[in-house]
Design an enzyme around this catalytic site. Structure first.
Site, PDB file in Angstrom:
ATOM      1  N   PHE A 114     -10.903  -6.997  -7.288  1.00 13.60           N
ATOM      2  CA  PHE A 114     -10.735  -7.234  -5.841  1.00 13.60           C
ATOM      3  C   PHE A 114      -9.273  -7.305  -5.430  1.00 13.60           C
ATOM      4  CE2 PHE A 114      -9.306 -11.447  -4.443  1.00 13.60           C
ATOM      5  CZ  PHE A 114      -9.081 -12.063  -5.657  1.00 13.60           C
ATOM      6  N   LYS A 115      -8.360  -7.515  -6.388  1.00 15.79           N
ATOM      7  CA  LYS A 115      -6.949  -7.635  -6.009  1.00 15.79           C
ATOM      8  C   LYS A 115      -6.428  -6.367  -5.335  1.00 15.79           C
ATOM      9  CE  LYS A 115      -5.705 -11.463  -8.924  1.00 15.79           C
ATOM     10  NZ  LYS A 115      -7.006 -11.707  -9.600  1.00 15.79           N
TER      11      LYS A 115
END
Ligand SMILES: *Cc1c(COP(=O)(O)O)cnc(C)c1O
Length: 470
Positions: A114-115
């Site tokens: 998700f980063k």
């Protein structure tokens, strides 16, 4: 009306978005937050429902950024949140898992975690702002895997930016090494340090503490306390809400696999903007600093002997670097009180306990918590596979485990998928006796040519490397 940012520790200087974009901590050691959260009314919410992800991102970002022309901002978000980069037109598609529990995919970006959601935007914003100022930036970081690759994929080919990323030699998984070291972009420098992750981090600290060197070579970072990263993450809470509901009176809950509290803090911001989030479920692994706080009101930073290496490694933290933002809101935005807790209490006693009155307010912010162990993780991965033929990664499994404890009929519970199982093949194999599938295009990346420099644990050597390559 102009948008201003302040520090959680009470520094009264008000700053604009562009002034804090390239910064880490505020000068008084606090974190930046907007002076107020904009409130989203019903009519606006209705209008936003129909928007593409990029246009939704533009609407939300415009409420917090008033010093980048709107025509530039819309161009930046539209070129960032594309189907080509994130794999689907919805960017963060929601899928049902089981009675009332959903999974929101945030991990279909280039590094499968998700980063990328925030880091890809940060890359575009950095390039834009540096270009506008006629400046250059040398990003120095240490990674054991996830953050470093997200930063490299966000900054590759960006004008004005170079990345110097230290990683422990031979200690990353072959997949992680392949992801980072196969990048051939000349502005990306992988330095493989003959030591452990802590050695890499110590080198970064030593270089950053040499203020003359830091200024001369314009050394910067991209760590998770950066406000722009957090802001980018607010968008997918709205996007998840719109996919799970049909009307604006409906409520949802989110379960968030948490480490440094950046992801779930973005949920807190979305909730402060009026988004109808009933519960923000903080899911931790064995490193349960946050779970302990939400259960007891005591925040206790862990020493290295009490910080565990787990099978959800991106949640292995000793303290949660974004947590101060929530505590600032919890104590009524009292900068002196926040400074006493984080600057005083932690330095002196390694932690703090909030008052009974402050503790009683936590529920009003929607926070609840739980934790998951390696055995829970294995059970959850297996159970989800056997019952639903869906494979979840180890971090998402922590989220599912705790989400199940809090799910209530009538309120969709959205688990944020923070990584794909392909990144954690070893644990998936332990749980299921088979390997996770790799997304198309990543088969055989271990075979690609690698570009990296091996160096001993030596601060001066790293400085010399920067001097010759910056
Ligand atoms: C970084 C990360 C987390 C933790 O997110 P925080 O914002 O630090 O709470 C969880 N899962 C994965 C896969 C991550 O990379």
């Amino acid at each position: 009306m102009s948008v201003k940012y302040l520090s959680t520790r009470g520094d009264p200087t008000e700053r604009s978005f562009s002034e804090i974009l390239l910064e880490g901590l505020a000068p008084d050691g606090g974190l930046y937050l907007p002076a107020r959260y904009p409130y989203i009314d019903d009519a606006t919410l209705t209008r936003w429902r129909g928007l593409s992800y990029a246009d939704l991102a533009f609407e939300i970002l415009s409420l917090y950024i008033d010093d980048i022309p709107k025509s530039d901002l819309v161009r930046l978000v539209r070129s960032t949140y594309t189907e080509a980069v994130f794999g689907s037109p919805q960017i963060v598609p929601l899928r049902p898992l089981e009675d009332g529990i959903f999974i929101q995919a945030l991990s279909n970006g280039p590094t499968l975690a998700f980063k990328d959601m925030a880091m890809q935007l940060l890359g575009a914003l950095f390039e834009y702002e540096l270009g506008r100022r006629g400046q250059k930036l040398n990003i120095l970081g240490a990674t054991s895997g996830d953050t470093g690759s997200a930063a490299e994929y966000a900054m590759r080919g960006k004008r004005g930016v170079k990345v110097f990323m230290l990683s422990p030699y031979g200690r990353m998984s072959p997949f992680q090494q392949a992801q980072m070291f196969s990048l051939q972009d000349p502005n990306i420098h992988n330095i493989s340090v003959e030591g452990v992750f802590d050695d890499c981090q110590d080198i970064v600290k030593a270089v950053s503490n040499d203020l003359a060197f830091k200024r001369k070579w314009a050394i910067g970072t991209v760590n998770s306390i950066n406000w722009a990263r957090l802001l980018a993450q607010v968008v997918y809470y709205f996007a998840g809400y719109f996919q799970a509901t049909k009307a604006n009176f409906e409520t949802v809950s989110f379960a968030v696999p948490s480490g440094n509290f950046g992801n779930v803090c973005a949920g807190h911001v979305a909730r402060m903007m009026g988004l109808r989030i009933e519960q923000l479920v903080v899911a931790t692994n064995e490193n349960d600093v946050l779970d302990e706080f939400f259960r007891t009101g005591t925040y206790r930073v862990r020493g290295s002997a009490e910080t565990f290496e787990t099978s959800s490694p991106s949640m292995d933290i000793s303290k949660a670097s974004n947590f101060e933002r929530f505590v600032f809101d919890l104590v009524g935005r009292d900068g002196a009180r926040t400074a006493a807790l984080f600057g005083g209490g932690i330095d002196r006693d390694g932690g703090f306990t909030v008052t009974a009155e402050e503790s009683a307010r936590i529920a009003g912010f929607g926070f609840v918590s739980g934790k998951s162990t390696h055995a829970d993780r294995i059970d959850t991965i297996r159970d989800v596979w056997e019952r639903h033929r869906t494979m979840v990664d180890t971090h998402t499994a922590d989220g599912v485990k705790v989400a199940r404890q809090y799910a209530k009929p009538g309120t969709p519970m959205i688990v944020l998928e923070t990584a794909l199982p392909a990144k954690f093949a070893e644990t998936i194999h332990e749980a299921l006796g088979r390997d996770p599938v790799r997304p198309a295009g990543l088969e055989g990346i271990e075979e690609l040519p690698k570009r990296f420099t091996v160096m001993p644990v030596d601060v001066e050597g790293v400085k010399r490397y920067i001097e010759t390559h910056a």
